[in-house]
Design an enzyme around this catalytic site. Structure first.
Site, PDB file in Angstrom:
ATOM      1  N   LYS A 165       0.846  -1.198   0.000  1.00  0.00           N
ATOM      2  CA  LYS A 165       0.000   0.000   0.000  1.00  0.00           C
ATOM      3  C   LYS A 165       0.880   1.246   0.000  1.00  0.00           C
ATOM      4  CE  LYS A 165      -3.503   2.612   2.437  1.00  0.00           C
ATOM      5  NZ  LYS A 165      -4.222   2.821   3.692  1.00  0.00           N
ATOM      6  N   ASP A 224     -12.911   0.152   4.853  1.00  0.00           N
ATOM      7  CA  ASP A 224     -12.023   0.915   5.753  1.00  0.00           C
ATOM      8  C   ASP A 224     -12.429   0.711   7.211  1.00  0.00           C
ATOM      9  OD1 ASP A 224      -9.711   2.379   6.010  1.00  0.00           O
ATOM     10  OD2 ASP A 224     -10.439   4.118   4.900  1.00  0.00           O
TER      11      ASP A 224
HETATM   12 ZN    ZN Z   1      -7.770   2.706   5.031  1.00  0.00          ZN
END
Ligand code: ZN
Length: 448
Positions: free
Chosen positions: A222, A353
């Protein structure tokens, strides 16, 4: 206590159909099969099958079809009935950081103290179980501790979903993954100790950061190519990392078959990530027609994370005023741009999330299926939304994706039994009590 690995791991008792026989002598006449049938079978991709059925052998799906058309070799099997069968769900964007402990918030510096990671890991064990019991048999974690706990899940010590984790988020100094109100040495120390973010500046440090994550067991990478909303002192419209740095990260990740997910909110950060060739854009708040065109050309996946945005829009207690201002500005914008992405046919996978370890909160682990409702509000049909949370989702991992997310022969036997038809009413998934059965890798983990 170790959870037995090669026998059933029922959370609330397993029916006998899941007991694994060791002497598989005579094809379907043995107990090595689990046979299921339903009023409706949603395959993940393609049209639902009325009165569908499937047969699991060990960890894989061996056969799927109409119950009446089942091969004669399965004639002796006792098909267990549930109202609806569908693939186990995927959440393509989660964080298991133990956040929300006590009065702690996402920016609580106590989470950086020695010992805090052990506490967060212990709390995460229950979050993982809740996530699995809510029907999520796989998650992609884009920084957090579940990636470090994954070997314990895989080897049967911990009950949880399959975890594909980046372990950390790569950030520039002063970027989304920095902690702006701490000495920089503390931030570096946290990253080196396996914390949730890793600072790297310049091509050499970017290469080393990717290699370090691969060494630690990251299954994807990421990177933050724009500022963020919850990070106190940066602007989500700013882009972060140069083209050379982003390209180095994507190329280095690809050498070991890892895909890159880019946290990208502002348009400049989205475009830079797309130029570098990332696999997925996370959030993508400032997506417009130009961005959508490029994403379609490149096949880049949008993970819009509406659940966190709508949740924080409704309840931002505890966040400082500059963060609240960013939430109020960006959430309506994203709502419109997500609709646009759906309308223009951008490839979509769903991620929430989710990060909160407190129970009873909107963003608590286990509420992940809420993302389906936002996808439908944005214009997907319920069947398309389910596809984005099942069949399409593994594509965020590219070539290392498992055969998962579909009820299809040869695929992982990650399967849900649901009390009613989610194509008519999504609360059959958003209320996890309606997810009555969860099989992962052919083993029954929930039966109610
Ligand atoms: Zn996130």
């Amino acid at each position: 206590m170790r959870v037995p690995h090669n026998s059933d791991v029922p959370v609330r008792g397993a029916p006998s159909s899941t007991v694994r026989g060791t002497a598989a002598l005579n094809e379907a006449a043995t107990s090595s099969y689990t046979a299921l049938r339903s009023d409706l079978l949603i395959p993940g991709r393609g049209q639902p099958i009325e009165h569908g059925a499937l047969v699991i052998k060990d960890a894989k799906i061996e056969w799927v079809g109409e119950f009446t058309g089942r091969p004669s070799k399965y004639g002796n099997l006792d098909f267990k009935h549930v109202p609806v069968l569908m693939p186990g769900l995927w959440d393509c964007h989660v964080h298991f950081g133990g956040w929300g402990l006590g009065s702690g918030t996402i920016g609580d510096h106590r989470t950086l103290l020695p010992g805090a990671q052990a506490l967060a890991g212990a709390v995460t064990v229950d979050d993982l179980r809740r996530t699995l019991e809510a029907g999520f048999t796989s998650v992609r974690e884009l920084s957090g501790y579940a990636g470090y706990l994954w070997p314990g899940i895989r080897d049967g010590y911990i009950v949880g979903p399959n975890v594909y984790s980046s372990l950390t988020a790569l950030s520039i100094t002063g970027g989304h993954g920095d902690v702006h109100d701490l000495p920089i040495c503390a931030v570096h120390g946290f990253g080196e100790a396996g914390g949730n973010y890793q600072l790297c500046d310049g091509v050499d440090e970017c290469l080393k950061a990717v290699r370090t994550m691969v060494r630690r067991g990251a299954r994807c990478i990421k990177v933050c190519s724009s500022g963020g909303v919850l990070s106190l002192d940066d602007d989500p419209e700013d882009r972060q990392f140069s083209d050379a740095e982003l390209t180095a990260i994507v190329e280095e990740a690809s050498r070991s078959g890892r895909c890159v997910a880019a946290h990208a909110i502002g348009k400049a950060g989205i475009l830079a990530a797309l130029r570098a060739g990332v696999t997925s854009i996370e959030h993508g708040c400032y997506l417009d027609e130009e961005v959508a065109d490029i994403m379609k050309q490149k096949g880049t996946i949008l993970v819009a994370t509406r659940h966190i945005q709508e949740s924080l829009f409704l309840d931002h207690r505890g966040f400082p005023e500059p963060v609240v201002e960013k939430i109020k500005k960006i959430v309506p914008l994203t709502r419109a741009n997500y609709n646009l992405a759906v309308k223009l046919g951008v490839k979509i996978a769903l991620g929430t999330d989710s990060w909160n370890s407190k129970s009873g909160e909107r963003l608590s682990h286990g509420n992940n299926a809420m993302e389906l409702t936002y996808a439908v509000k944005a214009g997907l049909s319920p069947l398309e939304a389910i596809e984005a949370m099942t069949a399409t989702a593994p594509d965020v991992l590219g070539g290392k994706a498992p055969k998962s997310g579909q009820l299809k022969e040869g695929y992982d036997a990650d399967i849900l039994g649901v009390a009613g038809n989610p194509l008519q009413d999504l609360s059959y998934l958003t209320d996890s009590t309606n997810v009555t059965h969860v099989w992962k890798g052919g083993k029954l983990y929930k039966s109610s």
